[in-house]
Scaffold this motif. Sequence first.
Motif, PDB file in Angstrom:
ATOM      1  N   UNK A 104       0.832  -1.209   0.000  1.00  0.00           N
ATOM      2  CA  UNK A 104       0.000   0.000   0.000  1.00  0.00           C
ATOM      3  C   UNK A 104       0.863   1.254   0.000  1.00  0.00           C
ATOM      4  N   UNK A 105       1.928   1.257   0.783  1.00  0.00           N
ATOM      5  CA  UNK A 105       2.838   2.398   0.816  1.00  0.00           C
ATOM      6  C   UNK A 105       3.480   2.613  -0.545  1.00  0.00           C
ATOM      7  N   UNK A 106       3.983   1.550  -1.122  1.00  0.00           N
ATOM      8  CA  UNK A 106       4.630   1.644  -2.437  1.00  0.00           C
ATOM      9  C   UNK A 106       3.630   2.132  -3.480  1.00  0.00           C
ATOM     10  N   UNK A 107       2.384   1.670  -3.389  1.00  0.00           N
ATOM     11  CA  UNK A 107       1.351   2.118  -4.320  1.00  0.00           C
ATOM     12  C   UNK A 107       1.210   3.631  -4.294  1.00  0.00           C
ATOM     13  N   UNK A 108       1.106   4.201  -3.111  1.00  0.00           N
ATOM     14  CA  UNK A 108       0.911   5.642  -3.000  1.00  0.00           C
ATOM     15  C   UNK A 108       2.117   6.419  -3.529  1.00  0.00           C
ATOM     16  N   UNK A 109       3.310   5.930  -3.311  1.00  0.00           N
ATOM     17  CA  UNK A 109       4.517   6.588  -3.829  1.00  0.00           C
ATOM     18  C   UNK A 109       4.531   6.519  -5.354  1.00  0.00           C
ATOM     19  N   UNK A 110       4.286   5.348  -5.908  1.00  0.00           N
ATOM     20  CA  UNK A 110       4.311   5.208  -7.365  1.00  0.00           C
ATOM     21  C   UNK A 110       3.169   5.955  -8.039  1.00  0.00           C
ATOM     22  N   UNK A 111       2.019   6.025  -7.391  1.00  0.00           N
ATOM     23  CA  UNK A 111       0.904   6.779  -7.957  1.00  0.00           C
ATOM     24  C   UNK A 111       1.291   8.245  -8.102  1.00  0.00           C
ATOM     25  N   UNK A 112       1.967   8.772  -7.078  1.00  0.00           N
ATOM     26  CA  UNK A 112       2.421  10.166  -7.146  1.00  0.00           C
ATOM     27  C   UNK A 112       3.441  10.354  -8.266  1.00  0.00           C
ATOM     28  N   UNK A 113       4.330   9.405  -8.430  1.00  0.00           N
ATOM     29  CA  UNK A 113       5.341   9.498  -9.496  1.00  0.00           C
ATOM     30  C   UNK A 113       4.707   9.403 -10.884  1.00  0.00           C
ATOM     31  N   UNK A 114       3.704   8.549 -11.040  1.00  0.00           N
ATOM     32  CA  UNK A 114       3.024   8.423 -12.337  1.00  0.00           C
ATOM     33  C   UNK A 114       2.332   9.736 -12.700  1.00  0.00           C
ATOM     34  N   UNK A 115       1.692  10.358 -11.724  1.00  0.00           N
ATOM     35  CA  UNK A 115       1.041  11.651 -11.960  1.00  0.00           C
ATOM     36  C   UNK A 115       2.082  12.699 -12.337  1.00  0.00           C
ATOM     37  N   UNK A 116       3.193  12.684 -11.647  1.00  0.00           N
ATOM     38  CA  UNK A 116       4.282  13.622 -11.922  1.00  0.00           C
ATOM     39  C   UNK A 116       4.789  13.444 -13.360  1.00  0.00           C
ATOM     40  N   UNK A 117       4.964  12.195 -13.778  1.00  0.00           N
ATOM     41  CA  UNK A 117       5.444  11.918 -15.135  1.00  0.00           C
ATOM     42  C   UNK A 117       4.453  12.431 -16.188  1.00  0.00           C
ATOM     43  N   UNK A 118       3.172  12.198 -15.984  1.00  0.00           N
ATOM     44  CA  UNK A 118       2.166  12.671 -16.940  1.00  0.00           C
ATOM     45  C   UNK A 118       2.187  14.190 -17.036  1.00  0.00           C
ATOM     46  N   UNK A 119       2.341  14.857 -15.879  1.00  0.00           N
ATOM     47  CA  UNK A 119       2.406  16.317 -15.891  1.00  0.00           C
ATOM     48  C   UNK A 119       3.639  16.822 -16.643  1.00  0.00           C
ATOM     49  N   UNK A 120       4.770  16.142 -16.483  1.00  0.00           N
ATOM     50  CA  UNK A 120       5.979  16.525 -17.217  1.00  0.00           C
ATOM     51  C   UNK A 120       5.769  16.378 -18.720  1.00  0.00           C
ATOM     52  N   UNK A 121       5.160  15.287 -19.122  1.00  0.00           N
ATOM     53  CA  UNK A 121       4.892  15.056 -20.552  1.00  0.00           C
ATOM     54  C   UNK A 121       3.975  16.146 -21.091  1.00  0.00           C
ATOM     55  N   UNK A 122       2.937  16.475 -20.329  1.00  0.00           N
ATOM     56  CA  UNK A 122       1.999  17.516 -20.741  1.00  0.00           C
ATOM     57  C   UNK A 122       2.726  18.857 -20.896  1.00  0.00           C
ATOM     58  N   UNK A 123       3.581  19.183 -19.931  1.00  0.00           N
ATOM     59  CA  UNK A 123       4.328  20.444 -19.996  1.00  0.00           C
ATOM     60  C   UNK A 123       5.265  20.474 -21.203  1.00  0.00           C
ATOM     61  N   UNK A 124       5.946  19.352 -21.466  1.00  0.00           N
ATOM     62  CA  UNK A 124       6.854  19.298 -22.623  1.00  0.00           C
ATOM     63  C   UNK A 124       6.083  19.435 -23.921  1.00  0.00           C
ATOM     64  N   UNK A 125       4.911  18.809 -23.993  1.00  0.00           N
ATOM     65  CA  UNK A 125       4.092  18.908 -25.200  1.00  0.00           C
ATOM     66  C   UNK A 125       3.662  20.346 -25.431  1.00  0.00           C
ATOM     67  N   UNK A 126       3.194  21.009 -24.383  1.00  0.00           N
ATOM     68  CA  UNK A 126       2.782  22.409 -24.512  1.00  0.00           C
ATOM     69  C   UNK A 126       3.957  23.293 -24.928  1.00  0.00           C
ATOM     70  N   UNK A 127       5.119  23.064 -24.331  1.00  0.00           N
ATOM     71  CA  UNK A 127       6.296  23.859 -24.677  1.00  0.00           C
ATOM     72  C   UNK A 127       6.682  23.626 -26.136  1.00  0.00           C
ATOM     73  N   UNK A 128       6.611  22.384 -26.582  1.00  0.00           N
ATOM     74  CA  UNK A 128       6.925  22.069 -27.973  1.00  0.00           C
ATOM     75  C   UNK A 128       5.967  22.730 -28.938  1.00  0.00           C
ATOM     76  N   UNK A 129       4.671  22.714 -28.601  1.00  0.00           N
ATOM     77  CA  UNK A 129       3.669  23.369 -29.455  1.00  0.00           C
ATOM     78  C   UNK A 129       3.883  24.874 -29.492  1.00  0.00           C
TER      79      UNK A 129
END
Length: 190
Positions: A104-129
């Motif tokens: 359960x602990x690992x789940x919460x840590x990885x969930x936060x990291x997955x959200x962080x990764x998606x946000x980074x991708x979104x930011x890079x896409x916007x910057x590229x556009x």
Amino acid sequence: MNQRIGYARVSTEDQHLHLQRDALQQAGCSLIYEEAASGKSTVRPELKQCRKALRSGDTLVVWRLDRLGRSLSDLVQIVADLERGGISFESLAEKIETGSAAGKLVFHVFAALAEFERNLIRERTRAGLAAARARGRRGGRKPKLGEAQVKEIRALLRDPEIQVADVARRYGVSRTTLYKHVGVVKPRHP
């Protein structure tokens, strides 16, 4: 009997479920629910059916965390709902299972990291556009009508006998597209 039930999702119809399906089958899933839907979409009928099929003691298995939740809060809410029903959760790629306190602990840590990764991708896409726009490039779909066609359509629509619907059919577009490109709203005839 406790079941391992899989859920696989791709974001668009162009993507394939093969990789996820194979991984879920290898993980011992007796039943796999599959769908093509954006992760942001609240309408995911297969996920709804999957959750209805789960019983206490079962395990919901996904290939990766981001296949299940629309956001970190959504993912955490889904897993919390599963836990309340006595259902475990497992993500194969991240090697997370919520059957134990450590899991359960690992789940919460990885969930936060997955959200962080998606946000980074979104930011890079916007910057590229933005960079592409700054260089004069435009993204998106090409206009349905060219400049010459718009001129022809304007000329046609000056004739009160010609209906907008007829012109739209002739050019293979909707009336809305004509209004958007031509900017003409023709009064209706009785």
